[in-house]
Design a protein around this motif. Sequence first.
Motif, PDB file in Angstrom:
ATOM      1  N   GLN A   1      42.914  -5.897  65.308  1.00 38.48           N
ATOM      2  CA  GLN A   1      41.919  -5.300  66.207  1.00 38.48           C
ATOM      3  C   GLN A   1      40.639  -5.140  65.727  1.00 38.48           C
ATOM      4  O   GLN A   1      39.766  -4.958  66.549  1.00 38.48           O
ATOM      5  N   LEU A   2      40.313  -5.291  64.530  1.00 38.52           N
ATOM      6  CA  LEU A   2      39.180  -4.749  63.915  1.00 38.52           C
ATOM      7  C   LEU A   2      37.991  -5.751  63.855  1.00 38.52           C
ATOM      8  O   LEU A   2      38.256  -6.900  63.672  1.00 38.52           O
ATOM      9  N   ARG A   3      36.703  -5.416  64.287  1.00 34.75           N
ATOM     10  CA  ARG A   3      35.745  -6.185  63.994  1.00 34.75           C
ATOM     11  C   ARG A   3      34.624  -5.607  63.065  1.00 34.75           C
ATOM     12  O   ARG A   3      34.907  -4.319  62.699  1.00 34.75           O
ATOM     13  N   GLN A   4      33.548  -6.454  62.463  1.00 28.06           N
ATOM     14  CA  GLN A   4      32.825  -5.821  61.647  1.00 28.06           C
ATOM     15  C   GLN A   4      31.949  -4.440  62.083  1.00 28.06           C
ATOM     16  O   GLN A   4      31.732  -4.602  63.439  1.00 28.06           O
ATOM     17  N   ASP A   5      31.697  -3.747  61.424  1.00 27.48           N
ATOM     18  CA  ASP A   5      31.017  -2.646  61.474  1.00 27.48           C
ATOM     19  C   ASP A   5      31.663  -1.319  62.294  1.00 27.48           C
ATOM     20  O   ASP A   5      30.932  -0.470  62.946  1.00 27.48           O
ATOM     21  N   ASP A   6      32.935  -1.506  62.608  1.00 21.47           N
ATOM     22  CA  ASP A   6      33.905  -0.573  63.066  1.00 21.47           C
ATOM     23  C   ASP A   6      33.764   0.644  62.198  1.00 21.47           C
ATOM     24  O   ASP A   6      33.983   0.467  61.013  1.00 21.47           O
ATOM     25  N   LEU A   7      33.750   1.925  63.011  1.00 20.70           N
ATOM     26  CA  LEU A   7      34.082   3.028  62.116  1.00 20.70           C
ATOM     27  C   LEU A   7      35.488   3.336  62.368  1.00 20.70           C
ATOM     28  O   LEU A   7      35.947   3.404  63.351  1.00 20.70           O
ATOM     29  N   VAL A   8      36.329   3.352  61.180  1.00 21.56           N
ATOM     30  CA  VAL A   8      37.868   3.718  61.150  1.00 21.56           C
ATOM     31  C   VAL A   8      38.261   4.762  60.242  1.00 21.56           C
ATOM     32  O   VAL A   8      37.310   5.129  59.175  1.00 21.56           O
ATOM     33  N   THR A   9      39.488   5.216  60.469  1.00 23.31           N
ATOM     34  CA  THR A   9      39.936   6.349  59.579  1.00 23.31           C
ATOM     35  C   THR A   9      41.167   5.393  59.228  1.00 23.31           C
ATOM     36  O   THR A   9      41.974   4.641  59.676  1.00 23.31           O
ATOM     37  N   ILE A  10      41.274   5.502  57.610  1.00 22.45           N
ATOM     38  CA  ILE A  10      42.473   4.708  57.121  1.00 22.45           C
ATOM     39  C   ILE A  10      43.302   5.659  56.300  1.00 22.45           C
ATOM     40  O   ILE A  10      42.820   6.911  55.899  1.00 22.45           O
ATOM     41  N   ARG A  11      44.854   5.388  56.178  1.00 18.62           N
ATOM     42  CA  ARG A  11      45.494   6.451  55.411  1.00 18.62           C
ATOM     43  C   ARG A  11      46.619   5.548  54.394  1.00 18.62           C
ATOM     44  O   ARG A  11      46.801   4.623  54.683  1.00 18.62           O
ATOM     45  N   ASN A  12      46.524   6.138  53.315  1.00 14.85           N
ATOM     46  CA  ASN A  12      47.438   5.466  52.353  1.00 14.85           C
ATOM     47  C   ASN A  12      49.068   5.526  52.569  1.00 14.85           C
ATOM     48  O   ASN A  12      49.313   5.960  53.489  1.00 14.85           O
ATOM     49  N   CYS A  13      49.538   4.239  52.230  1.00 12.89           N
ATOM     50  CA  CYS A  13      51.001   4.183  52.569  1.00 12.89           C
ATOM     51  C   CYS A  13      51.714   3.532  51.283  1.00 12.89           C
ATOM     52  O   CYS A  13      51.009   3.208  50.253  1.00 12.89           O
ATOM     53  N   ARG A  14      52.819   3.084  51.653  1.00  8.82           N
ATOM     54  CA  ARG A  14      53.623   2.336  50.633  1.00  8.82           C
ATOM     55  C   ARG A  14      53.077   0.933  50.375  1.00  8.82           C
ATOM     56  O   ARG A  14      52.137   0.529  51.333  1.00  8.82           O
ATOM     57  N   PRO A  15      52.901   0.282  48.987  1.00  7.92           N
ATOM     58  CA  PRO A  15      52.260  -0.975  48.913  1.00  7.92           C
ATOM     59  C   PRO A  15      52.904  -2.122  49.842  1.00  7.92           C
ATOM     60  O   PRO A  15      53.821  -2.314  50.060  1.00  7.92           O
TER      61      PRO A  15
ATOM     62  N   ARG B   1      46.997  -1.061  50.138  1.00  9.56           N
ATOM     63  CA  ARG B   1      47.743   0.222  49.974  1.00  9.56           C
ATOM     64  C   ARG B   1      47.258   1.021  50.976  1.00  9.56           C
ATOM     65  O   ARG B   1      47.842   2.309  50.876  1.00  9.56           O
ATOM     66  N   PHE B   2      46.520   0.614  52.115  1.00  9.49           N
ATOM     67  CA  PHE B   2      46.112   1.606  53.091  1.00  9.49           C
ATOM     68  C   PHE B   2      46.482   0.935  54.327  1.00  9.49           C
ATOM     69  O   PHE B   2      46.648  -0.156  54.679  1.00  9.49           O
ATOM     70  N   ARG B   3      46.750   1.636  55.448  1.00 12.10           N
ATOM     71  CA  ARG B   3      46.923   1.241  56.745  1.00 12.10           C
ATOM     72  C   ARG B   3      45.642   1.590  57.655  1.00 12.10           C
ATOM     73  O   ARG B   3      45.405   2.821  57.662  1.00 12.10           O
ATOM     74  N   LEU B   4      45.400   1.127  58.821  1.00 12.70           N
ATOM     75  CA  LEU B   4      44.735   1.653  59.837  1.00 12.70           C
ATOM     76  C   LEU B   4      45.410   2.691  60.666  1.00 12.70           C
ATOM     77  O   LEU B   4      46.325   2.592  61.164  1.00 12.70           O
ATOM     78  N   GLU B   5      44.495   3.895  60.706  1.00 13.11           N
ATOM     79  CA  GLU B   5      45.198   4.979  61.413  1.00 13.11           C
ATOM     80  C   GLU B   5      44.620   4.967  62.829  1.00 13.11           C
ATOM     81  O   GLU B   5      45.286   5.012  64.030  1.00 13.11           O
ATOM     82  N   ARG B   6      43.134   4.994  63.064  1.00 12.32           N
ATOM     83  CA  ARG B   6      42.539   4.721  64.240  1.00 12.32           C
ATOM     84  C   ARG B   6      41.242   4.314  64.139  1.00 12.32           C
ATOM     85  O   ARG B   6      40.583   4.208  63.104  1.00 12.32           O
ATOM     86  N   VAL B   7      40.448   3.563  65.296  1.00  8.36           N
ATOM     87  CA  VAL B   7      39.229   3.384  65.310  1.00  8.36           C
ATOM     88  C   VAL B   7      38.390   4.412  65.922  1.00  8.36           C
ATOM     89  O   VAL B   7      38.739   4.759  66.918  1.00  8.36           O
ATOM     90  N   LEU B   8      37.570   4.751  65.217  1.00 11.70           N
ATOM     91  CA  LEU B   8      36.830   6.144  65.515  1.00 11.70           C
ATOM     92  C   LEU B   8      35.471   5.441  66.643  1.00 11.70           C
ATOM     93  O   LEU B   8      35.180   5.955  67.763  1.00 11.70           O
ATOM     94  N   LYS B   9      34.779   4.307  66.145  1.00  9.68           N
ATOM     95  CA  LYS B   9      33.789   3.757  66.975  1.00  9.68           C
ATOM     96  C   LYS B   9      33.610   2.358  66.741  1.00  9.68           C
ATOM     97  O   LYS B   9      33.811   1.952  65.583  1.00  9.68           O
TER      98      LYS B   9
ATOM     99  N   PHE C   1      40.590   8.636  54.644  1.00 11.54           N
ATOM    100  CA  PHE C   1      38.997   8.360  54.455  1.00 11.54           C
ATOM    101  C   PHE C   1      38.580   7.741  55.732  1.00 11.54           C
ATOM    102  O   PHE C   1      39.333   6.999  56.604  1.00 11.54           O
ATOM    103  N   ASN C   2      37.448   7.804  56.245  1.00  7.66           N
ATOM    104  CA  ASN C   2      36.540   7.228  57.104  1.00  7.66           C
ATOM    105  C   ASN C   2      35.824   6.483  56.475  1.00  7.66           C
ATOM    106  O   ASN C   2      35.128   6.566  55.388  1.00  7.66           O
TER     107      ASN C   2
END
Length: 115
Positions: free
Chosen positions: A51-65, A71-79, A6-7
Amino acid sequence: MPPMAFNGIVTKAGFMNKTATVTVSRWIIHKLTGKRIERSRKFLIHDENNQLRQDDLVTIRNCRPISAMKRFRLERVLKSPETERDIARARKAEETRNATSGSKGGSVLEALKPS
């Protein structure tokens, strides 16, 4: 669970160690009226490097608990608006530093003095 990505926008970061809250929004069509409605859901995600700050646009992906709620981890920071702002400020400061050291020094003050 099938792989999902998800974005979303970081709504809360820095309050929990290695954790951030991401809001994922989607649009649906109301069955009766046909109007568009925005639905959103918040996810706790694992941010290994804090590394994340408020209002960052990110992609997250589900993973093991990872924990009871994560239940999700950071995949990459888009903006990242704050990071872009910091980079722009550093670039502007460097340009002004180069402009003042390259000229006679005080040329801005001389231009402002009445003749």
